[in-house]
Enzyme design. Sequence first.
Site, PDB file in Angstrom:
ATOM      1  N   ASP A  42       9.470   8.636  -4.168  1.00 23.28           N
ATOM      2  CA  ASP A  42       9.321   7.775  -2.993  1.00 23.28           C
ATOM      3  C   ASP A  42       9.493   6.298  -3.360  1.00 23.28           C
ATOM      4  OD1 ASP A  42       9.104   7.224  -0.304  1.00 23.28           O
ATOM      5  OD2 ASP A  42       6.917   7.151  -0.326  1.00 23.28           O
ATOM      6  N   HIS A  74      11.022   6.466   1.725  1.00 24.13           N
ATOM      7  CA  HIS A  74      10.946   6.963   3.106  1.00 24.13           C
ATOM      8  C   HIS A  74      11.112   5.838   4.134  1.00 24.13           C
ATOM      9  CE1 HIS A  74       6.593   5.928   2.690  1.00 24.13           C
ATOM     10  NE2 HIS A  74       6.691   5.684   3.987  1.00 24.13           N
ATOM     11  N   GLY A 122       2.978   0.795   7.739  1.00 22.15           N
ATOM     12  CA  GLY A 122       3.540  -0.548   7.597  1.00 22.15           C
ATOM     13  C   GLY A 122       3.323  -1.110   6.203  1.00 22.15           C
ATOM     14  N   ASN A 123       2.334  -0.574   5.462  1.00 23.46           N
ATOM     15  CA  ASN A 123       2.128  -0.958   4.073  1.00 23.46           C
ATOM     16  C   ASN A 123       3.106  -0.245   3.145  1.00 23.46           C
ATOM     17  OD1 ASN A 123      -1.199  -1.423   4.665  1.00 23.46           O
ATOM     18  ND2 ASN A 123      -0.210  -2.791   3.238  1.00 23.46           N
ATOM     19  N   SER A 124       3.703   0.840   3.604  1.00 25.38           N
ATOM     20  CA  SER A 124       4.586   1.638   2.766  1.00 25.38           C
ATOM     21  C   SER A 124       5.609   0.770   2.059  1.00 25.38           C
ATOM     22  CB  SER A 124       5.315   2.692   3.597  1.00 25.38           C
ATOM     23  OG  SER A 124       4.441   3.652   4.073  1.00 25.38           O
TER      24      SER A 124
END
Length: 192
Positions: free
Chosen positions: A108, A78, A184-186
Amino acid sequence: MKRIYSLVALLVIMSGMLNAQDFSALYKNLSPSVVTIMVKEHHAQASHSASGVNMVSTEGLGSGVLISDKGDIWTAAHVVLLAEEVIVNFQSGEKVPAKVITTNATADVALIRLLWMPKEYKVAKVIPSTNVNIGDKIFIVGAPFGLERSLSVGYISGRIKEKGNKYAFSKSEYFQTDASINHGNSGGPMFN
């Protein structure tokens, strides 16, 4: 008797300090493999003009981890799924463009590749998920809310393995953790 309790308390405190120091050394060793991923996307947006559509640009932020000397980076699908431009920021401050190689929206997961290698980099070692157990202490490094190379610590508290989905092409595995994971950690790595 008080001396024995004091000695035991001191040893417990010292062992906690040693663990903290070991974790600090691990972070120092592994954080250079973590990157911040900045993307630009263009979207159609309804307007009141005669054409009825305006193109707008948006920016996105995520994290990733360098997994090869060829410039391969794992991230979340994503983060890069609609990206028209991908820029990877390294710990040294060097910014390198990248291209999306493949994505799997169901899992993902995405793989992007740098257009060239930066002057300074570190490749993370990837281990099979079979080496991870409930109760393992882990840490996550990423860029929550844009704060690059931020550390959060936790434990693996749950694990789910799907035997397959209706398409039978893929199996998914999920880990539950109490480590903080924010915007932001994604796409960022989980280290043990």
